[in-house]
Design an enzyme around this catalytic site. Sequence first.
Site, mmCIF file in Angstrom:
data_model
loop_
_atom_site.group_PDB
_atom_site.id
_atom_site.type_symbol
_atom_site.label_atom_id
_atom_site.label_comp_id
_atom_site.label_asym_id
_atom_site.label_seq_id
_atom_site.Cartn_x
_atom_site.Cartn_y
_atom_site.Cartn_z
ATOM 1 N N ARG A 79 23.236 32.310 -14.083
ATOM 2 C CA ARG A 79 24.371 32.724 -14.887
ATOM 3 C C ARG A 79 25.316 33.795 -14.194
ATOM 4 O O ARG A 79 26.545 33.711 -14.135
ATOM 5 C CB ARG A 79 23.791 33.568 -16.034
ATOM 6 C CG ARG A 79 24.844 34.150 -17.134
ATOM 7 C CD ARG A 79 24.364 34.558 -18.325
ATOM 8 N NE ARG A 79 23.589 35.783 -18.054
ATOM 9 C CZ ARG A 79 22.552 36.466 -19.085
ATOM 10 N NH1 ARG A 79 22.532 35.810 -20.222
ATOM 11 N NH2 ARG A 79 22.041 37.678 -18.527
ATOM 12 N N LYS A 181 29.276 37.604 -17.664
ATOM 13 C CA LYS A 181 28.791 38.804 -17.647
ATOM 14 C C LYS A 181 29.723 39.784 -16.857
ATOM 15 O O LYS A 181 29.117 40.091 -15.771
ATOM 16 C CB LYS A 181 27.510 39.003 -17.261
ATOM 17 C CG LYS A 181 26.551 39.863 -18.361
ATOM 18 C CD LYS A 181 25.194 39.916 -18.156
ATOM 19 C CE LYS A 181 24.336 40.807 -18.780
ATOM 20 N NZ LYS A 181 24.185 40.733 -20.380
ATOM 21 N N GLU A 217 29.211 37.633 -31.615
ATOM 22 C CA GLU A 217 28.310 38.552 -31.074
ATOM 23 C C GLU A 217 28.584 40.077 -31.182
ATOM 24 O O GLU A 217 29.792 40.503 -31.544
ATOM 25 C CB GLU A 217 27.700 38.179 -29.637
ATOM 26 C CG GLU A 217 28.910 38.475 -28.519
ATOM 27 C CD GLU A 217 28.209 37.971 -27.358
ATOM 28 O OE1 GLU A 217 27.031 38.381 -26.936
ATOM 29 O OE2 GLU A 217 28.948 37.605 -26.452
HETATM 30 C C1 LIG Z 1 23.635 40.533 -21.518
HETATM 31 C C2 LIG Z 1 24.386 40.017 -22.751
HETATM 32 C C3 LIG Z 1 23.608 39.461 -23.840
HETATM 33 C C4 LIG Z 1 22.128 39.257 -23.726
HETATM 34 O O1 LIG Z 1 21.801 38.324 -22.715
HETATM 35 P P1 LIG Z 1 20.236 38.232 -22.318
HETATM 36 O O2 LIG Z 1 20.209 37.013 -21.258
HETATM 37 O O3 LIG Z 1 19.507 37.910 -23.454
HETATM 38 O O4 LIG Z 1 20.055 39.762 -21.962
HETATM 39 C C5 LIG Z 1 24.352 39.082 -24.981
HETATM 40 N N1 LIG Z 1 25.496 39.317 -25.015
HETATM 41 C C6 LIG Z 1 26.432 39.978 -24.262
HETATM 42 C C7 LIG Z 1 27.748 40.398 -24.404
HETATM 43 C C8 LIG Z 1 25.541 40.363 -22.934
HETATM 44 O O5 LIG Z 1 26.437 41.180 -21.991
#
Ligand SMILES: *Cc1c(COP(=O)(O)O)cnc(C)c1O
Length: 338
Positions: A79, A181, A217
Site C-alpha cells: 500500500r 495514505k 468512511e
Molecule cells: C489507515 C486508514 C484506515 C485503516 O487501514 P488499516 O490498514 O486497517 O489500518 C482506514 N481509513 C483511513 C482513512 C486510513 O488512513
Amino acid sequence: MEIDWKNLGFGYIKTDYRYVSNFKDGRWDDGELTTDDKVVLNESAGVLQYAQTCFEGMKAYRTVDGKVVCFRPDLNAKRMIDTCKRLEMPTFPEDRFIEAVKAVVKKNIDYVPPYGSGATLYIRPYMFGSNPVMGVKPADEYQFRIFTSPVGPYFKGGIKPITLRVPDFDRAAPLGTGHVKAGLNYAMSLHAIVDAHKQGYNENMYLDSATRTKVEETGGANIIFVTKDNKVITPKSSTILPSITRRSLMYVAKHYLGLEAEEREIRIDEIGNFKECALCGTAAVLSPVGKVVDHGKETLFPSGMEKPGEITQKLYDTLTGIQMGKIEAPEGWICEIA
Ligand SMILES: *Cc1c(COP(=O)(O)O)cnc(C)c1O
C-alpha cells in the site's frame, strides 16, 4: 522504563530505536537503526512546503505463547508503494520494508506490551521529501523512517459504542487521493474532527463527495455494517482507503464465521435498515458505532449504546484471536518477529 500497560492511551511514547534510510541520486542507501529521534531538515524541504509525505500504520502483538508477531506487513508495504506512486515519491521495496519493520521491533522488544494487557506496539513507517524545493515539483531526496510506540486503545472507553455525525466537509474527491495514505488527507480532516468533537460526536462519517448520498468512511477507519439477516457489508468506492483490517474482517466473516460478506455501494438513506455498525482499522481495531447523526436525523442501531452488536463482537474476537495466536491464522497473515 516504567510503563503502566493497562492504562496506556493512544499517544507517542519514545522508544529506543528507529529505522532510517535516505534516498539520494536515484537510490536508497543501506539504511540503519538509530537512537536519534530528531529529524533535521532544510527550511524549504519538500515535505514542509508541499506536504510531500505519506505513512503506514501497523502493530506488533505479543501472542498467547509469548512470541512477538505483526499482521500482514506485506500489505502495508504494497500500500505504501501505491501511495508513493500517486505522490511522485520513490518506492521503498517490499522486502526491505518488512525487514526494517522486523529489525526495529526487535530492537524495541521490551516495549512490546505483555499478552492480555490490551496494549500493542504501534509501528509507524513514513516517508517525506527532504531536499529544498521552491517551484511546485517533487523533491529529489527522501527519507524513509520507522518508529514504534506502545499504545492502548484508540477510542477512550474501550469497546463502548461511539456516535458519528455526517459532516458538511468532504474527505476525498473522485479522482483525488482518498485511496492512498497521504499526509495531506489527514491535514484537511483536522478541522472536521475538531468540529465534530466540539459538537459532541466521536468521529465523522464522510459521504462520497460527488453525490453526497453514499457512505464512505471516517477520517482514519473504514466502516462495516451488519444487515438484519447477518450479512456483513462495507462500502464500495474508489475513494476509500483500502483498510487491511477491513479486508481481513471480510475474510474472517466468510471463512471463519460462515457469514455472507459483500462490498457494495451503501446509501446514507438506507443505514436505518442495518442492525450493527462498526469502524475498523489498525488503530481502531473494530469499534462499535451505536448512533449516526445526519443533520438532526438520528439512526440508533438496534445493538444500542451499551455494548457491541453480536456479529461485531464475534468479528472482533476472531480477528484479535488470530492476531494474538489463539486462533489459527490463514496462510501468510502472521509474520513472526521474535
Ligand atoms: C489507515 C486508514 C484506515 C485503516 O487501514 P488499516 O490498514 O486497517 O489500518 C482506514 N481509513 C483511513 C482513512 C486510513 O488512513
